[in-house]
Scaffold this motif. Structure first.
Motif, PDB file in Angstrom:
ATOM      1  N   ASN A  83      56.081 102.463  36.978  1.00  0.00           N
ATOM      2  CA  ASN A  83      55.075 101.349  36.865  1.00  0.00           C
ATOM      3  C   ASN A  83      55.781  99.762  37.432  1.00  0.00           C
ATOM      4  O   ASN A  83      56.896  99.767  37.712  1.00  0.00           O
ATOM      5  CB  ASN A  83      54.559 101.065  35.381  1.00  0.00           C
ATOM      6  N   THR A  84      54.904  99.005  37.631  1.00  0.00           N
ATOM      7  CA  THR A  84      55.278  97.743  38.307  1.00  0.00           C
ATOM      8  C   THR A  84      56.387  97.743  39.484  1.00  0.00           C
ATOM      9  O   THR A  84      57.190  97.234  39.428  1.00  0.00           O
ATOM     10  CB  THR A  84      55.874  96.955  37.053  1.00  0.00           C
ATOM     11  N   LEU A  85      55.803  98.689  40.141  1.00  0.00           N
ATOM     12  CA  LEU A  85      56.869  98.781  41.443  1.00  0.00           C
ATOM     13  C   LEU A  85      57.125  97.698  42.197  1.00  0.00           C
ATOM     14  O   LEU A  85      56.298  96.650  42.334  1.00  0.00           O
ATOM     15  CB  LEU A  85      56.045  99.983  42.303  1.00  0.00           C
ATOM     16  N   LYS A  86      58.315  97.471  42.673  1.00  0.00           N
ATOM     17  CA  LYS A  86      58.763  96.384  43.614  1.00  0.00           C
ATOM     18  C   LYS A  86      59.033  96.874  45.001  1.00  0.00           C
ATOM     19  O   LYS A  86      59.377  98.210  45.120  1.00  0.00           O
ATOM     20  CB  LYS A  86      60.022  95.673  42.811  1.00  0.00           C
ATOM     21  N   PRO A  87      58.983  95.943  46.033  1.00  0.00           N
ATOM     22  CA  PRO A  87      59.712  96.405  47.316  1.00  0.00           C
ATOM     23  C   PRO A  87      60.771  97.154  47.341  1.00  0.00           C
ATOM     24  O   PRO A  87      61.155  97.992  48.069  1.00  0.00           O
ATOM     25  CB  PRO A  87      59.590  95.437  48.025  1.00  0.00           C
ATOM     26  N   GLU A  88      61.652  96.668  46.515  1.00  0.00           N
ATOM     27  CA  GLU A  88      63.183  97.294  46.391  1.00  0.00           C
ATOM     28  C   GLU A  88      63.254  98.467  45.640  1.00  0.00           C
ATOM     29  O   GLU A  88      64.377  99.359  45.794  1.00  0.00           O
ATOM     30  CB  GLU A  88      64.179  96.387  45.819  1.00  0.00           C
ATOM     31  N   ASP A  89      62.073  99.348  45.312  1.00  0.00           N
ATOM     32  CA  ASP A  89      62.024 100.641  44.600  1.00  0.00           C
ATOM     33  C   ASP A  89      61.658 101.510  45.972  1.00  0.00           C
ATOM     34  O   ASP A  89      61.796 102.721  45.774  1.00  0.00           O
ATOM     35  CB  ASP A  89      61.025 100.754  43.649  1.00  0.00           C
ATOM     36  N   THR A  90      61.401 100.951  46.842  1.00  0.00           N
ATOM     37  CA  THR A  90      61.307 101.899  48.331  1.00  0.00           C
ATOM     38  C   THR A  90      62.442 102.540  48.721  1.00  0.00           C
ATOM     39  O   THR A  90      63.594 102.262  48.667  1.00  0.00           O
ATOM     40  CB  THR A  90      60.859 101.188  49.487  1.00  0.00           C
ATOM     41  N   ALA A  91      62.278 104.090  48.638  1.00  0.00           N
ATOM     42  CA  ALA A  91      63.398 104.948  48.795  1.00  0.00           C
ATOM     43  C   ALA A  91      62.796 106.546  48.949  1.00  0.00           C
ATOM     44  O   ALA A  91      61.619 106.587  48.609  1.00  0.00           O
ATOM     45  CB  ALA A  91      64.587 104.927  47.816  1.00  0.00           C
ATOM     46  N   VAL A  92      63.572 107.291  49.446  1.00  0.00           N
ATOM     47  CA  VAL A  92      63.254 108.718  49.134  1.00  0.00           C
ATOM     48  C   VAL A  92      63.881 109.091  47.765  1.00  0.00           C
ATOM     49  O   VAL A  92      64.935 108.888  47.584  1.00  0.00           O
ATOM     50  CB  VAL A  92      63.929 109.528  50.340  1.00  0.00           C
ATOM     51  N   TYR A  93      63.091 109.577  46.872  1.00  0.00           N
ATOM     52  CA  TYR A  93      63.397 110.015  45.409  1.00  0.00           C
ATOM     53  C   TYR A  93      63.458 111.378  45.645  1.00  0.00           C
ATOM     54  O   TYR A  93      62.662 112.349  46.083  1.00  0.00           O
ATOM     55  CB  TYR A  93      62.132 109.526  44.543  1.00  0.00           C
ATOM     56  N   TYR A  94      64.629 111.926  44.882  1.00  0.00           N
ATOM     57  CA  TYR A  94      65.155 113.381  44.692  1.00  0.00           C
ATOM     58  C   TYR A  94      65.388 113.532  43.200  1.00  0.00           C
ATOM     59  O   TYR A  94      65.874 112.855  42.595  1.00  0.00           O
ATOM     60  CB  TYR A  94      66.332 113.523  45.264  1.00  0.00           C
ATOM     61  N   CYS A  95      64.961 114.750  42.986  1.00  0.00           N
ATOM     62  CA  CYS A  95      65.194 115.369  41.505  1.00  0.00           C
ATOM     63  C   CYS A  95      66.389 116.338  41.781  1.00  0.00           C
ATOM     64  O   CYS A  95      66.400 116.880  42.490  1.00  0.00           O
ATOM     65  CB  CYS A  95      64.019 115.729  40.911  1.00  0.00           C
ATOM     66  N   GLY A  96      67.256 116.694  40.520  1.00  0.00           N
ATOM     67  CA  GLY A  96      68.244 117.139  40.637  1.00  0.00           C
ATOM     68  C   GLY A  96      68.381 117.906  39.215  1.00  0.00           C
ATOM     69  O   GLY A  96      67.862 117.472  38.208  1.00  0.00           O
TER      70      GLY A  96
END
Length: 123
Positions: A83-96
């Protein structure tokens, strides 16, 4: 062997929300600590959130109070509500998935990874 597939990424405006999913196959997810990490080109993969087998959670300071990690062992799926996403949250998200024990704050702690899902937050 565990196979992980992330989904739910996309393009969203700043202040918006996304929910990422990580579906597991091959083994039951309840046997693993699960984590979400993210990576920007040219940088190391960084810790976002982790959830233990019993449901205890821990977050990076940068996402605390905005992101929520959860797991549904019956569906063999882990989620990341953002929630309340910010431009700096931009990335490839991986789960492990981590078969061992411990906090799981480093990518080296994890045994299995998904292919990642792109999250882009526009300003």
């Amino acid at each position: 062997q565990v196979q992980l597939v992330e989904s739910g990424g996309g393009l969203v405006q700043a202040g918006g929300s996304l929910r990422l999913s990580c579906a597991a196959s091959g083994r039951t997810l309840s046997d693993y600590r699960m984590g979400w990490f993210r990576q920007v080109v040219g940088k190391e993969r960084e810790f976002v959130a982790t959830i233990s087998r019993s449901g205890t959670t821990r977050y990076a300071d940068s996402v605390k109070a905005r992101f929520t990690i959860s797991r549904d062992n019956a569906k063999n799926t882990v989620y990341l509500q953002m929630n309340t996403l910010k431009p700096e949250d931009t990335a490839v998200y991986y789960c492990g998935a981590r078969g061992g024990y411990g906090l799981g704050l480093s990518q080296s702690n994890y045994d299995y990874w998904g292919q990642g899902t792109q999250v882009t937050v526009s300003s």
